[in-house]
Structure formats: structure tokens, C-alpha cells
Design a protein around this motif. Structure first.
Motif, short mmCIF file in Angstrom:
data_model
loop_
_atom_site.label_atom_id
_atom_site.label_comp_id
_atom_site.label_asym_id
_atom_site.label_seq_id
_atom_site.Cartn_x
_atom_site.Cartn_y
_atom_site.Cartn_z
N SER A 182 13.23 46.49 -9.27
CA SER A 182 12.72 47.19 -8.09
C SER A 182 11.24 47.51 -8.22
O SER A 182 10.49 47.46 -7.24
CB SER A 182 13.52 48.48 -7.88
OG SER A 182 12.91 49.32 -6.94
N LEU A 183 10.79 47.85 -9.46
CA LEU A 183 9.38 48.13 -9.68
C LEU A 183 8.51 46.92 -9.36
O LEU A 183 7.41 47.05 -8.81
CB LEU A 183 9.15 48.53 -11.14
CG LEU A 183 9.37 49.99 -11.54
CD1 LEU A 183 9.20 50.14 -13.05
CD2 LEU A 183 8.42 50.90 -10.81
N GLY A 184 9.01 45.73 -9.69
CA GLY A 184 8.22 44.53 -9.47
C GLY A 184 8.23 44.00 -8.06
O GLY A 184 7.30 43.33 -7.63
N VAL A 187 7.46 56.70 -11.01
CA VAL A 187 8.63 56.01 -11.55
C VAL A 187 8.25 55.15 -12.75
O VAL A 187 9.02 55.03 -13.73
CB VAL A 187 9.32 55.16 -10.46
CG1 VAL A 187 8.46 53.98 -10.04
CG2 VAL A 187 10.68 54.68 -10.93
N ASP A 188 7.07 54.58 -12.74
CA ASP A 188 6.62 53.74 -13.85
C ASP A 188 6.54 54.57 -15.14
O ASP A 188 7.06 54.19 -16.19
CB ASP A 188 5.25 53.14 -13.53
CG ASP A 188 5.03 51.81 -14.23
OD1 ASP A 188 5.90 51.42 -15.03
OD2 ASP A 188 4.00 51.17 -13.98
N PHE A 218 12.23 41.82 -16.54
CA PHE A 218 12.89 41.99 -15.25
C PHE A 218 11.90 42.46 -14.19
O PHE A 218 12.07 42.14 -13.01
CB PHE A 218 14.05 42.99 -15.38
CG PHE A 218 15.35 42.33 -15.74
CD1 PHE A 218 16.44 42.42 -14.91
CD2 PHE A 218 15.47 41.61 -16.92
CE1 PHE A 218 17.64 41.80 -15.23
CE2 PHE A 218 16.66 40.98 -17.26
CZ PHE A 218 17.75 41.07 -16.42
N TRP A 219 10.87 43.20 -14.59
CA TRP A 219 9.79 43.51 -13.64
C TRP A 219 9.19 42.20 -13.11
O TRP A 219 8.92 42.06 -11.92
CB TRP A 219 8.71 44.34 -14.31
CG TRP A 219 7.48 44.48 -13.46
CD1 TRP A 219 7.22 45.42 -12.52
CD2 TRP A 219 6.33 43.58 -13.44
NE1 TRP A 219 6.00 45.18 -11.92
CE2 TRP A 219 5.44 44.06 -12.46
CE3 TRP A 219 6.00 42.43 -14.15
CZ2 TRP A 219 4.23 43.43 -12.20
CZ3 TRP A 219 4.80 41.80 -13.88
CH2 TRP A 219 3.93 42.31 -12.91
N GLY A 220 8.96 41.26 -14.02
CA GLY A 220 8.42 39.97 -13.60
C GLY A 220 9.33 39.23 -12.66
O GLY A 220 8.86 38.51 -11.76
N SER A 255 8.18 38.06 -9.03
CA SER A 255 8.24 36.65 -8.68
C SER A 255 9.07 36.40 -7.43
O SER A 255 8.86 35.41 -6.72
CB SER A 255 8.83 35.84 -9.85
OG SER A 255 8.06 35.99 -11.02
N ILE A 256 10.04 37.28 -7.16
CA ILE A 256 10.93 37.10 -6.01
C ILE A 256 10.22 37.41 -4.69
O ILE A 256 10.35 36.68 -3.70
CB ILE A 256 12.18 37.98 -6.15
CG1 ILE A 256 13.09 37.43 -7.26
CG2 ILE A 256 12.95 38.07 -4.84
CD1 ILE A 256 14.27 38.32 -7.56
N SER A 257 9.46 38.52 -4.67
CA SER A 257 8.91 38.99 -3.40
C SER A 257 7.98 37.99 -2.71
O SER A 257 8.00 37.91 -1.47
CB SER A 257 8.21 40.34 -3.59
OG SER A 257 7.28 40.29 -4.64
N PRO A 258 7.15 37.19 -3.43
CA PRO A 258 6.36 36.20 -2.70
C PRO A 258 7.21 35.16 -1.97
O PRO A 258 6.83 34.70 -0.89
CB PRO A 258 5.52 35.53 -3.81
CG PRO A 258 5.44 36.54 -4.89
CD PRO A 258 6.76 37.24 -4.86
#
Length: 410
Positions: free
Chosen positions: A15-17, A109-110, A132-134, A138-141
Motif C-alpha cells: 500500500s505504501l508503494g 505510516v512510513d 513489497f513496496w517496490g 510497479s503496479i500503479s503505473p
């Protein structure tokens, strides 16, 4: 209980990423729809960065009052609300307003999550969590790209990610009692193992926060802040300017250079995943040292005046792999270096230093490159590597870790 909460924390790091790549991937269309110059992206990211810096510095006081679980849930809820707000904004000033809770939620949160994991889980989990942040970054773009290409518009991407964050907020709210149980159990275990029930015990909910001035006077804190600043500055500079350097100086095709920019993030993610398998055996200090040295080797590859762009591609991949373990290792080593009692305060300051570095370095390099030329890119990276490596090695000499102290609890 530990494993279930750890699974929730893993999802929280995804979620952070998720939101971090949305502005960059959507801005080429967003600025046209909003009728503002492309440079206005800097205003938006600056507001977000200022919010994260402020909330990072205040994270210890907030976390001690409400607990890490509550801070995480509320912070993710704030980012969810901000993303939904972005999705309904049709004026730039509206985005600026929603950027305030976005930045405040992200910083709080970070710092809270990173300190909680550093205190209660092994080094391998810190690396895997940042991997998992990565995944999220990577998903959002791809979400943004699909929303734009399908004709739904950039606002739909913000709405989808915002709703995902909202669902996670509900799960985090439900898990709040579990955080306290794990916290109490881990604290009892760790204090018994260290035979120290006072100085080395982590700060507890309701306790007194460590003042900023006191935290800065802890031996070695200024050194790690400079090292963290250098690392985050070089990582953000590489993310923003590497493709431009490869096109301008190495003769790479724009499409290939853009693809390599994505590979840099994926390499960072994969590197952290791989580092998790040997992090506990190697140790945080070796990971930090090896990471900076690898980045230095990669920057030398980028600097080699060879007629092929393949060497430049290889160099940037090496830089990405070198970057992988440094951030999680610096965070995970904080309780061991400075004491569990001080860790939340110092991690909050480290987060602030990280955001300052990642915010200021790319525009600074942009100004510098206009005076000297884009060839200065690997030199700029190399200077930051030297700063980070020297500061981290000096810290190793300043901070004496007792032989019996464990670097992490399993």
C-alpha cells in the motif's frame, strides 16, 4: 499471531508503494487536462514532500500516544481519502489541497511501520517488506496506463488505488488490538534476552517522547542522517535522470532508455527480495557497505567512454542492485546502533532526511547539468556514494554494539 500481523504489514508495505508512482505516470495527461504547465508537477511533489517531512519528525510523539497500529491505520486512511480527492479534482489548486493529507499520511505510516518492523522482526523481513513496496510502486503505473489508454482517464486510476487503500484501512483498523499483543509479547522477550529492562527497552505507548535535540545528540545520529540523505538523493536522481543520461550521452534510443528506467525499479525490488535470503547471516553493516560499493562500480560503468550503450545499461542495473539493500539495512540497524528506546525518534528523523534528499537532489542535478552537461550524471552519483559510504563507515567506528546484542528478533 506474529505471522498474521506480519502478513498485514506486508500488505501495508504494498500500500505504501501504490501511490508513489501515480503522479509521475499520470502527469503527462494530467497537466493538459488541468491546463497547467508541465513544471507544476514540482509544486505538487514539493507539497507532498513537506507533509512527509513534518509527519516523520512528529511520528514518535504520535506513535507513543496512539500506538503503531492506530497510526498505520489512520495514515493509510488519510492517503486513501487524498487519492479519492485527487480523482474528483478538476483544478490544480484542488490537487494541492489534497496533497497535504497525502504527504502527512505517507510520512507517518512510513516511520511507524519501519520502526515497528525494526524492533520486532528479523532483517530478512525488512528487506522483503521493502521489496513489497517496490511491487506496489510497479503496479500503479500499469493501473494509470490502463485507465488512460482505455479512455477512462487518470482520475479513475486515482479512484481505484484510493479504494484499495480504503479496504486496507478497514483491515488495519480491525487489526489494532493485535498490534498491542504482539508488541507486549515481543518486548517481554527482547528485554529478558538482553537482560536490560530499562535502557534497551523500546519506547511504549503512553511513554515520553525523545526530544529532537536529544535524539540528534546521540553519538552517530548525524552520521547516519548524512548517509541516508546521500543514499536517497542518489536513488531519486537515478530514477529521474538515468533515462535522459542514456539518451543524451550514451546514444540510447528513447524507448530503450525508458524501459530501462522501469527495469531499475524492478531491479531494486528484486534485489531486496534476494537480499532477504542472506540478510540475517551477512548483517546490516555489510549490506550497507556492499550496496554503496556496488553503486560505485555501476557509476564507473556509466562513466566509461565506450561507443556502445550496453555498458551504460549494465552500469545502471548494477546501480539498481546496489541500491536494493541499503534503505532497509539502515532502518533495521537503527535500534541496534542507537538503542531501542531511541529508535522511533531517530527513524522519524531518518525518514525526514530521506525525503529531503529525494526531493532536493533531482532538481539540483537538473540545474547542475545545465551548466556542465549531462555527462556529470555518474560523477554526481559517485560523489553521493562516497558521502554515504564514508559516513556509514565512520558510524561503524563510533557505535559500539555489544557482542551479546542480537541484530533482530526472529
Amino acid at each position: 499471531m506474529y505471522s498474521f500481523l506480519l502478513a498485514i504489514i506486508y500488505v501495508a508495505f504494498v500500500s505504501l508503494g501504490l501511490p508513489d508512482s501515480l503522479v509521475g505516470s499520470g502527469w503527462p495527461v494530467m497537466h493538459q487536462d488541468l491546463g497547467v504547465p508541465v513544471a507544476f508537477a514540482g509544486i505538487l511533489t514539493m507539497i507532498i514532500a513537506l507533509g512527509t517531512i513534518v509527519s516523520s519528525l512528529a511520528s514518535e510523539r504520535i506513535t507513543l500516544r496512539f500506538g503503531a497500529g492506530a497510526v498505520t491505520a489512520v495514515s493509510v486512511g488519510m492517503t486513501a481519502a487524498a487519492l479519492v480527492g485527487f480523482s474528483v479534482s478538476d483544478q490544480f489548486w484542488m490537487l494541492c489541497l489534497w496533497a497535504i493529507p497525502y504527504g502527512i499520511g505517507a510520512g507517518a505510516v512510513d516511520a511507524a511501520l519501519n520502526n515497528y518492523v525494526a524492533l520486532h522482526y528479523a532483517a530478512r523481513h525488512m528487506n522483503w517488506l521493502h521489496s513489497f513496496w517496490g511491487v506496489g510502486a510497479s503496479i500503479s503505473p500499469f493501473v494509470m496506463g490502463y485507465a488512460i489508454s482505455s479512455g477512462q482517464g487518470w482520475s479513475v486510476a486515482y479512484l481505484v488505488i484510493g479504494l484499495v487503500q480504503a479496504v486496507l484501512t478497514l483491515a488495519l483498523l480491525a487489526s489494532i488490538p493485535l498490534w498491542g499483543k504482539v508488541d507486549d509479547a515481543r518486548t517481554r522477550t527482547s528485554t529478558i534476552e538482553t537482560h536490560d529492562l530499562t535502557e534497551d527497552a523500546p519506547a511504549q505507548k503512553g511513554g515520553a517522547p525523545v526530544p529532537l535535540g536529544t535524539a540528534l545528540r546521540v553519538p552517530g545520529v548525524v552520521l547516519i542522517l548524512l548517509a541516508f540523505f546521500a543514499y536517497c538523493a542518489l536513488e531519486s536522481t537515478a530514477l529521474v535522470w538515468s533515462a535522459t543520461y542514456l539518451v543524451a550521452e550514451r546514444g540510447a534510443l528513447p524507448a530503450a532508455a525508458a524501459m530501462l528506467g522501469a527495469l531499475f525499479v524492478l531491479g531494486l525490488t528484486a534485489g531486496r527480495f534476494l537480499a532477504g535470503f542472506f540478510a540475517d547471516r551477512v548483517g546490516d553493516r555489510a549490506l550497507i557497505r556492499g550496496g554503496f560499493l556496488a553503486i560505485g562500480v555501476g557509476s564507473l560503468f556509466l562513466l566509461l567512454p565506450l561507443p556502445t550503450d550496453v555498458v551504460g545499461f549494465v552500469g545502471l542495473v548494477i546501480v539498481g542492485l546496489g541500491c536494493a539493500p541499503i534503505y532497509p539495512a539502515i532502518i533495521h540497524s537503527t535500534p541496534g546502533n542507537f538503542g531501542r528506546r531511541n529508535s522511533q525518534a531517530i527513524i522519524g528523523i531518518q525518514m525526514a532526511a530521506a525525503y529531503v534528499g529525494s526531493t532536493l537532489a533531482p532538481p539540483l542535478f537538473g540545474v547542475l547539468s545545465t551548466w556542465t552537461g549531462m555527462w556529470i550524471f555518474p560523477v554526481f552519483i559517485g560523489v553521493l556514494v562516497v558521502l554515504g559510504l564514508v559516513m556509514s563507515e565512520r558510524l561503524n567506528r563510533v557505535v559500539a554494539v555489544p557482542a551479546g546484542r542480537r541484530s533482530a528478533e526472529a
